[in-house]
Design a protein around this motif. Structure first.
Motif, PDB file in Angstrom:
ATOM      1  N   PRO A 135       0.843  -1.204   0.000  1.00 55.84           N
ATOM      2  CA  PRO A 135       0.000   0.000   0.000  1.00 55.84           C
ATOM      3  C   PRO A 135       0.880   1.257   0.000  1.00 55.84           C
ATOM      4  CG  PRO A 135      -0.588  -1.498   1.807  1.00 55.84           C
ATOM      5  CD  PRO A 135       0.693  -1.997   1.225  1.00 55.84           C
ATOM      6  N   LEU A 139      -0.786   4.083   3.861  1.00 57.35           N
ATOM      7  CA  LEU A 139      -2.052   3.379   4.088  1.00 57.35           C
ATOM      8  C   LEU A 139      -1.792   2.118   4.895  1.00 57.35           C
ATOM      9  CD1 LEU A 139      -3.739   3.867   0.595  1.00 57.35           C
ATOM     10  CD2 LEU A 139      -4.024   5.220   2.684  1.00 57.35           C
ATOM     11  N   ASP A 142      -4.792  -3.096   5.718  1.00 54.49           N
ATOM     12  CA  ASP A 142      -6.136  -3.375   5.180  1.00 54.49           C
ATOM     13  C   ASP A 142      -6.259  -2.585   3.882  1.00 54.49           C
ATOM     14  OD1 ASP A 142      -7.824  -4.698   7.574  1.00 54.49           O
ATOM     15  OD2 ASP A 142      -6.393  -3.245   8.357  1.00 54.49           O
ATOM     16  N   PHE A 143      -6.068  -3.263   2.803  1.00 55.54           N
ATOM     17  CA  PHE A 143      -5.914  -2.622   1.491  1.00 55.54           C
ATOM     18  C   PHE A 143      -6.576  -3.606   0.527  1.00 55.54           C
ATOM     19  CE2 PHE A 143      -2.895  -1.924  -2.182  1.00 55.54           C
ATOM     20  CZ  PHE A 143      -3.111  -0.567  -2.367  1.00 55.54           C
ATOM     21  N   SER A 161      -9.406   1.316   1.940  1.00 56.05           N
ATOM     22  CA  SER A 161      -8.288   1.312   2.876  1.00 56.05           C
ATOM     23  C   SER A 161      -8.483   2.430   3.888  1.00 56.05           C
ATOM     24  CB  SER A 161      -6.967   1.473   2.105  1.00 56.05           C
ATOM     25  OG  SER A 161      -5.863   1.206   2.951  1.00 56.05           O
ATOM     26  N   LEU A 197     -12.148   2.835   7.847  1.00 54.18           N
ATOM     27  CA  LEU A 197     -11.785   1.948   6.734  1.00 54.18           C
ATOM     28  C   LEU A 197     -12.977   1.848   5.796  1.00 54.18           C
ATOM     29  CD1 LEU A 197      -9.323  -0.034   6.089  1.00 54.18           C
ATOM     30  CD2 LEU A 197     -10.931  -1.829   6.718  1.00 54.18           C
TER      31      LEU A 197
END
Ligand code: FRU
Length: 460
Positions: A135, A139, A142-143, A161, A197
């Protein structure tokens, strides 16, 4: 043998809404209309009715409502996706279908490509996976989750993200789907809002504006935003809820050959996890919804006309009824798989309540009330089930101003799922688990109410 047959006597299994053949289902993935077939992929755990070991399940349909199961499309069988083949989309690149999904090798979540054969029956993961190696732009890991569109010679994609504080949808472009250039944050959540998110971003043009739909954490409600897109940044000017019900999550939309934008969402169970595991299945898809912005930039929802293909025997059909005529007509209705189409006229502070899935012995019932004075819709599950481990939520929402003196309702009852369309701007999806047959229907009103139309039909 169809594995669904083992659930033939399950009173809660939806029959005309899509469920996995067995096991766990969550997000719809890779929705696409290709060579006359609609493809529905979905987050699937074939090993049991619980989240884990994410695969892509697969079903096809020629009419959006009758689905045929196909073998699992993608399994977590590579080092870079061993912890899950997460959500993504299908696009048509150089005349061939290609899937972009998130490969999970914890804690890494990265974009991966799978090429499909022309018929969308076999899938080959790209040797270059993952196609973005990390990422960018601070970031978080969680991408994941992908929405893509084509413009000029470029493919664009956004992901879901965050930067640790704000939710972010990073924007990338590519010509070959393998090498991606980062273009910046297309949108990020404002300080005023607790959105950390964005899950399942979905971005498309409609009626000269753009629409961004996402399922932000930690809220777990699905939001649409409409506004302007300058090619890099999306600036929303309006936002609202996609569905009033807490079970609705992670929808995805796509454009079909007729140019319609069609959305399908996942409805989680709202009963105890142990009941779901014992049942052997968990999770259901909504009916397909046609979505479009109106001229004022508000998102409208209509059930796809193909859903009418599922309508069967008419139980009652009347026009210009008094309340007592409508009450008599509803007294003859019995069932847990049916549709109610109603146009109700009301004035002043009138209240109209439709009682659904009522059982006279246990008192179980689910109610939908139009409070004309407050212009509110109230969907109440407080008495839906005697099982205490089910949702007792009550959703109260302000209806669009266009509702005024007539409310058009379309209510799809399918065992444990009830979808309520109230006017063109409001949908409320409920999950209900009565312990008794609960197959009766009633109408209760106060004030000046008449029924312009009432149709009830069995659903196939
Ligand atoms: C949303 C979600 C996605 C993810 C998938 C995993 O429900 O958490 O963000 O890709 O489910 O199953």
């Amino acid at each position: 043998m169809n594995p669904r047959n083992q659930f033939a006597n399950d009173p809660h299994l939806p029959r005309y809404h899509f469920t996995a053949p067995q096991g766990w289902l969550n997000d719809p993935n890779g929705l696409v209309h290709w060579q006359g077939e609609y493809h529905l992929f979905y987050q699937f755990n074939p090993h049991g009715a619980y989240w884990g070991a994410m695969h892509w399940g697969h079903a096809v349909s020629t009419d959006l409502v009758h689905w045929t199961d196909l073998p699992i499309a993608l399994a977590p069988d590579m080092p870079y996706d061993r912890d899950g083949v997460f959500s993504g989309c299908t696009i048509i690149h150089d005349g061939k279908p290609v899937i972009m999904y998130t490969g999970v090798n914890s804690p890494h979540q990265l974009p991966c490509v799978a090429y499909a054969d022309d018929n969308l029956r076999t899938f080959t993961k790209a040797a270059q996976n993952p196609v973005i190696s990390a990422p960018p732009d601070n970031l978080v890991a969680d991408f994941r989750d992908h929405s893509m569109w084509h413009d000029g010679e470029w493919w664009y994609q956004i992901l879901g993200s965050g930067d640790g504080t704000h939710a972010v949808a990073p924007l990338f472009r590519s010509k070959d789907l393998l090498s991606w250039e980062y273009l910046g944050r297309m949108i990020e959540a404002s300080d005023a809002i607790n959105e950390q998110l964005y899950e399942c971003p979905d971005f498309f043009a409609s009626n000269n504006q753009h629409v961004f739909i996402t399922s932000p954490l930690p809220m777990r409600r699905v939001i649409w935003m409409s506004g302007a897109f300058n090619g890099r940044k999306f600036t929303p000017s309006q936002r609202n809820m996609v569905d009033e019900g807490m079970s609705f999550y992670a929808p995805q939309s796509f454009s079909d050959a007729q140019g319609r934008r069609i959305m399908i969402g996942w409805c989680q169970e709202q009963r105890h996890d142990s009941s779901c595991r014992a049942a052997g299945w968990q999770g259901v898809m909504t009916l397909p919804r046609i979505i479009a912005l109106d001229d004022a930039g508000a998102l409208t929802f209509t059930v796809a006309p193909e859903v009418a293909n599922l309508e069967g025997i008419t139980i009652t059909h009347g026009r210009d009824l008094t309340v007592s005529q409508a009450q008599t007509a509803l007294a003859h209705v019995a069932g847990d798989s049916l549709v109610i189409h109603a146009r109700i006229a009301a004035h002043g502070d009138a209240k109209t309540t439709l009682i659904l899935r009522h059982d006279p012995h246990s008192g179980e019932q689910t109610t939908v009330t139009w409070d004309r004075g407050r212009n509110e819709l109230v969907c109440d599950m407080a008495q839906s089930s005697r099982n205490q481990n089910t949702s007792r939520d009550c959703y109260r929402t302000t209806l669009h101003t266009s509702v005024a003196d007539e409310l058009e309702l379309h209510i799809y009852v399918d065992h444990s799922i009830i979808e309520i369309y109230a006017g063109a701007y409001t949908v409320c999806t409920l999950r209900v688990y009565p312990t008794h047959a609960a197959n009766r229907y009633q109408l209760v009103t106060s004030g000046d109410v008449s029924i312009n139309e009432l149709i009830v039909r069995h659903m196939a």
